[in-house]
Design a protein around this motif. Structure first.
Motif, short mmCIF file in Angstrom:
data_model
loop_
_atom_site.label_atom_id
_atom_site.label_comp_id
_atom_site.label_asym_id
_atom_site.label_seq_id
_atom_site.Cartn_x
_atom_site.Cartn_y
_atom_site.Cartn_z
N ALA A 244 -18.43 31.30 -92.72
CA ALA A 244 -18.65 29.93 -92.25
C ALA A 244 -17.83 29.00 -93.13
CB ALA A 244 -20.14 29.57 -92.33
N GLY A 245 -17.43 27.88 -92.58
CA GLY A 245 -16.68 26.90 -93.35
C GLY A 245 -17.41 25.57 -93.39
N PHE A 246 -17.06 24.76 -94.36
CA PHE A 246 -17.65 23.42 -94.43
C PHE A 246 -16.59 22.43 -94.89
CE2 PHE A 246 -18.06 24.75 -98.81
CZ PHE A 246 -17.79 23.59 -99.52
N HIS A 247 -16.81 21.17 -94.54
CA HIS A 247 -15.95 20.08 -94.98
C HIS A 247 -16.83 18.88 -95.29
CE1 HIS A 247 -12.59 22.43 -93.50
NE2 HIS A 247 -13.19 22.51 -92.32
N VAL A 248 -16.54 18.22 -96.40
CA VAL A 248 -17.23 17.00 -96.79
C VAL A 248 -16.17 15.92 -96.98
CG1 VAL A 248 -18.77 15.89 -98.44
CG2 VAL A 248 -18.99 18.35 -98.01
N LEU A 249 -16.26 14.86 -96.22
CA LEU A 249 -15.32 13.76 -96.36
C LEU A 249 -15.86 12.80 -97.43
CD1 LEU A 249 -12.61 12.97 -95.12
CD2 LEU A 249 -13.85 11.47 -93.55
N GLU B 232 -1.91 14.72 -102.82
CA GLU B 232 -1.33 13.39 -103.01
C GLU B 232 -2.29 12.59 -103.89
OE1 GLU B 232 0.44 11.33 -99.80
OE2 GLU B 232 0.73 13.15 -98.59
N PRO B 233 -2.01 12.48 -105.18
CA PRO B 233 -2.96 11.88 -106.13
C PRO B 233 -3.42 10.48 -105.74
CG PRO B 233 -1.18 12.96 -107.29
CD PRO B 233 -0.80 12.96 -105.85
N ASP B 234 -2.56 9.72 -105.07
CA ASP B 234 -2.92 8.35 -104.69
C ASP B 234 -3.40 8.25 -103.24
OD1 ASP B 234 -2.19 7.42 -107.23
OD2 ASP B 234 -0.07 7.30 -106.61
N GLY B 235 -3.66 9.39 -102.62
CA GLY B 235 -4.07 9.39 -101.23
C GLY B 235 -5.38 8.67 -101.00
N ARG B 236 -5.51 8.08 -99.82
CA ARG B 236 -6.71 7.29 -99.50
C ARG B 236 -7.84 8.13 -98.92
NH1 ARG B 236 -4.09 3.01 -95.57
NH2 ARG B 236 -3.07 4.96 -94.91
N THR B 237 -7.53 9.39 -98.57
CA THR B 237 -8.54 10.28 -97.99
C THR B 237 -8.79 11.43 -98.95
OG1 THR B 237 -7.75 9.75 -95.76
CG2 THR B 237 -9.14 11.71 -96.01
N GLU B 238 -10.07 11.73 -99.18
CA GLU B 238 -10.42 12.81 -100.11
C GLU B 238 -11.54 13.62 -99.49
OE1 GLU B 238 -11.35 13.41 -104.88
OE2 GLU B 238 -11.57 11.43 -103.95
N PHE B 239 -11.39 14.93 -99.55
CA PHE B 239 -12.43 15.77 -98.97
C PHE B 239 -12.57 17.08 -99.72
CE2 PHE B 239 -8.59 15.69 -96.30
CZ PHE B 239 -8.11 16.98 -96.46
N LEU B 240 -13.73 17.68 -99.54
CA LEU B 240 -14.02 19.02 -100.04
C LEU B 240 -13.98 19.98 -98.87
CD1 LEU B 240 -17.12 18.35 -102.30
CD2 LEU B 240 -14.96 19.26 -103.10
N ALA C 287 -18.17 16.46 -108.04
CA ALA C 287 -17.85 16.29 -109.46
C ALA C 287 -17.51 17.62 -110.12
CB ALA C 287 -19.03 15.63 -110.18
N GLU C 288 -18.14 18.69 -109.67
CA GLU C 288 -18.00 19.97 -110.36
C GLU C 288 -16.73 20.72 -109.97
OE1 GLU C 288 -19.40 22.17 -113.38
OE2 GLU C 288 -20.61 20.55 -112.51
N VAL C 289 -16.23 20.48 -108.75
CA VAL C 289 -15.10 21.26 -108.26
C VAL C 289 -13.88 21.15 -109.17
CG1 VAL C 289 -13.37 21.33 -106.42
CG2 VAL C 289 -15.77 21.38 -105.84
N THR C 290 -13.66 19.99 -109.73
CA THR C 290 -12.46 19.79 -110.56
C THR C 290 -12.77 19.62 -112.04
OG1 THR C 290 -12.57 17.40 -110.11
CG2 THR C 290 -11.18 18.73 -108.66
#
Length: 292
Positions: free
Chosen positions: A37-42, A93-101, A144-147
């Motif tokens: 199974a997969g998941f995504h968190v925006l 892209e460090p300055d990207g406006r979209t971030e997700f897990l 917070a933990e992922v990185t």
């Protein structure tokens, strides 16, 4: 008995994984089918999840999506999959406006519990709907933990990912409480019957014994159990016995006679015959294949 925990434990074949990524103004990532199974968190921004079949799903900040059957899909900044590249080729892209897990759970489709099989192709929990403190806390901690790369991070991540899976399935069960398996888990008599079968799969169950234990007639139990779960009580018991046996073959070195006894079969021969009928291979070959 906690059927959801049993269902997840029965299908787990490896540790979950996750990645945190920032994307720019225009992005489109393709996810191939996989066993699990997969998941995504925006976390920030907005986007779309585009399933292989069905309409695109709009995503806003804080939304969570579960793809419970590991089907192919695309995450995109627009409602189409044109020009999608494999997620593995994504460039941060460090300055990207979209971030997700994004993450995956390694789960065996062959041993998938019916309650998991009943999930739709996409489970979307919008931020305003899935606003339980437990789910939001798990997402915040996971992000917070992922990185962080702090000591013990691998253990913490595995636990948080398991929590996220449970909370997402709970959210779907709660929002579909009056249908099928969600209703079965809320029906006192059917839930009690399931609890009895899960707690003692090795017992010599008969339909009349199970009906007496939950306070229903044989006919009523059979009719209600089958209507809600899609299986007769005894067919479900056989499935659960053999699924439990598959887990023991994968995770332990118990000899076949011991496993047969633990799941209610009087002889290794009867157990092997039933196991091969369900899984298509003999127990010994299944054990070898699960560890290769």
């Amino acid at each position: 008995m906690d059927l959801l925990s049993d269902a997840i434990t029965a299908v787990r074949i490896g540790q979950p994984t996750s990645n945190r990524l920032r994307a720019g103004a225009d992005w489109c990532y393709r996810f191939a089918p996989y066993e699990g199974a997969g998941f995504h968190v925006l976390l920030r921004g907005s986007g779309w999840l585009i399933p292989a079949a069905g309409e695109p799903v709009p995503l806003g900040a804080g939304d969570v999506v579960l793809v419970p059957h590991g089907s192919s899909h695309t995450l995109s900044s627009r409602p189409d999959a044109f020009g999608a590249v494999p997620f593995e080729a994504a460039v941060e892209e460090p300055d990207g406006r979209t971030e997700f897990l994004c993450g995956k759970y390694r789960l065996s489709h062959a041993r998938r519990h019916p309650v998991l099989a009943s999930l739709p192709e996409v489970v979307h929990v919008p931020a305003e709907v899935g606003g339980s403190s437990e789910l939001r806390a798990a997402i915040d901690l996971l992000g917070a933990e992922v990185t962080s790369h702090r000591p013990g991070s691998a253990t913490v991540l595995a636990g948080l990912l398991d929590l996220l899976l449970v909370y997402l399935i709970r959210a779907w069960l709660a929002s579909n409480a009056d249908t099928g398996w969600p209703q079965a888990l809320r029906d006192p008599a059917i839930a009690s019957a399931l609890a009895a079968l899960h707690a003692n799969p090795e017992a010599p169950w008969r339909i009349e014994d199970l009906a007496a234990q939950v306070g229903l007639s044989r006919a009523t139990l059979a009719r209600r159990f089958t209507a809600l779960t899609g299986h007769s009580p005894m067919a479900y018991l056989t499935w659960w016995r053999l699924t439990t046996a598959a887990g023991l073959l994968q995770d332990t070195d118990l000899p076949l006679p011991s496993i047969a006894s633990k799941v209610g079969y009087g002889s290794p021969f009867a157990f092997s015959h039933a196991f091969k009928r369900q899984f298509g291979v003999a127990p010994g070959n299944y054990r070898l294949g699960s560890r290769s």
